[in-house]
Design a protein around this motif. Structure first.
Motif: not given
Length: 117
Positions: A22-33, A56-57, A73-75
């Motif tokens: 649960y509580n799925i969070v999208k990553p930030e925009e790509p870091l392009l160098t 959790k389980f 148990f939580k991660s």
């Protein structure tokens, strides 16, 4: 890998629930160098993007006298953004670059550096 546990059975029973994500969070925009070492518009990524989430389980042990020990148990997993080098024309490295400005300017260019729009 295999595990073998040795010992005397004491009659306890262990159960585990199915994991909940649960509580799925999208990553930030790509870091392009920007780099002049790749062809214009080509990307070479060293890290791929992954969503963050919580999981959790529950693990329950029931003893022969019906006493139960329950443990949850939580991660927590942080979101991770893509990290890439992107080829830019020789002599055009700006002092400060954002991912969106690079995509607008260079990803739509062909290999010769001419704008494909």
């Amino acid at each position: 890998m295999a595990f073998e546990f040795w010992g005397t059975k004491d009659g306890r029973q262990a159960e585990q629930t199915t994991s909940t994500v649960y509580n799925i969070v999208k990553p930030e925009e790509p870091l392009l160098t920007p780099t002049e070492d790749l062809p214009v518009g080509q990307k070479r990524c060293s890290e791929s993007a992954h969503n963050g989430a919580d999981a959790k389980f529950t693990y329950t042990v029931t003893y022969p006298d019906n006493k139960q020990v329950v443990k949850e148990f939580k991660s927590h997993y942080k979101p991770w953004r893509e990290v890439c080098l992107i080829g830019v024309p020789k002599g055009t490295l700006p002092p400060e670059v954002t991912a969106s400005s690079l995509e607008d300017e260079f990803l739509s260019s062909d290999a010769s550096g001419a704008n494909a729009r």
